[in-house]
Design a protein around this motif. Structure first.
Motif, PDB file in Angstrom:
ATOM      1  N   TYR A 166       0.821  -1.206   0.000  1.00  0.00           N
ATOM      2  CA  TYR A 166       0.000   0.000   0.000  1.00  0.00           C
ATOM      3  C   TYR A 166       0.858   1.260   0.000  1.00  0.00           C
ATOM      4  O   TYR A 166       0.449   2.293  -0.515  1.00  0.00           O
ATOM      5  CB  TYR A 166      -0.960   0.005   1.185  1.00  0.00           C
ATOM      6  CG  TYR A 166      -2.084  -0.977   1.001  1.00  0.00           C
ATOM      7  CD1 TYR A 166      -3.129  -0.699   0.127  1.00  0.00           C
ATOM      8  CD2 TYR A 166      -2.093  -2.190   1.663  1.00  0.00           C
ATOM      9  CE1 TYR A 166      -4.157  -1.595  -0.062  1.00  0.00           C
ATOM     10  CE2 TYR A 166      -3.113  -3.101   1.478  1.00  0.00           C
ATOM     11  CZ  TYR A 166      -4.148  -2.801   0.620  1.00  0.00           C
ATOM     12  OH  TYR A 166      -5.161  -3.702   0.416  1.00  0.00           O
ATOM     13  N   THR A 167       2.026   1.190   0.615  1.00  0.00           N
ATOM     14  CA  THR A 167       2.976   2.305   0.612  1.00  0.00           C
ATOM     15  C   THR A 167       4.380   1.714   0.447  1.00  0.00           C
ATOM     16  O   THR A 167       4.544   0.491   0.414  1.00  0.00           O
ATOM     17  CB  THR A 167       2.940   3.123   1.921  1.00  0.00           C
ATOM     18  OG1 THR A 167       3.471   2.318   2.983  1.00  0.00           O
ATOM     19  CG2 THR A 167       1.531   3.597   2.269  1.00  0.00           C
ATOM     20  N   ASP A 168       5.372   2.584   0.406  1.00  0.00           N
ATOM     21  CA  ASP A 168       6.748   2.092   0.314  1.00  0.00           C
ATOM     22  C   ASP A 168       7.173   1.337   1.579  1.00  0.00           C
ATOM     23  O   ASP A 168       8.164   0.623   1.567  1.00  0.00           O
ATOM     24  CB  ASP A 168       7.714   3.233   0.006  1.00  0.00           C
ATOM     25  CG  ASP A 168       7.723   4.316   1.064  1.00  0.00           C
ATOM     26  OD1 ASP A 168       6.727   4.450   1.829  1.00  0.00           O
ATOM     27  OD2 ASP A 168       8.717   5.049   1.144  1.00  0.00           O
ATOM     28  N   ASP A 192      -0.880   2.680   7.169  1.00  0.00           N
ATOM     29  CA  ASP A 192      -0.569   3.005   5.781  1.00  0.00           C
ATOM     30  C   ASP A 192      -1.803   3.336   4.952  1.00  0.00           C
ATOM     31  O   ASP A 192      -1.707   4.066   3.974  1.00  0.00           O
ATOM     32  CB  ASP A 192       0.249   1.881   5.146  1.00  0.00           C
ATOM     33  CG  ASP A 192       1.610   1.799   5.801  1.00  0.00           C
ATOM     34  OD1 ASP A 192       2.370   2.780   5.694  1.00  0.00           O
ATOM     35  OD2 ASP A 192       1.898   0.801   6.469  1.00  0.00           O
ATOM     36  N   ARG A 193      -2.956   2.845   5.352  1.00  0.00           N
ATOM     37  CA  ARG A 193      -4.192   3.194   4.665  1.00  0.00           C
ATOM     38  C   ARG A 193      -4.968   4.258   5.432  1.00  0.00           C
ATOM     39  O   ARG A 193      -5.966   4.766   4.946  1.00  0.00           O
ATOM     40  CB  ARG A 193      -5.040   1.951   4.452  1.00  0.00           C
ATOM     41  CG  ARG A 193      -4.310   0.963   3.521  1.00  0.00           C
ATOM     42  CD  ARG A 193      -5.091  -0.283   3.276  1.00  0.00           C
ATOM     43  NE  ARG A 193      -6.237   0.018   2.424  1.00  0.00           N
ATOM     44  CZ  ARG A 193      -7.290  -0.776   2.315  1.00  0.00           C
ATOM     45  NH1 ARG A 193      -7.361  -1.897   3.000  1.00  0.00           N
ATOM     46  NH2 ARG A 193      -8.283  -0.458   1.507  1.00  0.00           N
TER      47      ARG A 193
END
Length: 89
Positions: A12-14, A35-36
């Protein structure tokens, strides 16, 4: 309150998908997905009293939508604790 923190490895992210969760009562778990940017109260009735919370339990309830409440805004101390825990991953 013991906090379980883990990274699902989903992209979802790095940094992946970092989750923090804590048992509130015998079948309710508070969960924060940093992250969300979402948090929930999850219903996990199959939890056994005294057994540790596992990432598999949390993700099964999360993925299958076993949601009791879509936000922890009425529980700011728990929301803050989970945010801080997830942010350390």
């Amino acid at each position: 309150m013991k906090v379980l923190k883990f990274n699902t490895g989903r992209l979802y992210t790095d940094k992946g998908q970092r989750i923090a969760a804590a048992r509130i009562d015998s079948e309710t778990v508070a969960m924060y997905d940093i992250d969300r940017g979402i948090d929930f109260l999850l219903s996990i009735p199959e939890l056994c009293e005294g057994e540790p919370l596992r990432s598999e339990d949390v993700m099964r309830a999360y993925d299958y939508g076993h949601i009791k409440k879509h936000t922890l805004c009425l529980m700011p101390e728990i929301q803050s604790m989970l945010f801080d825990a997830a942010n350390t991953l």
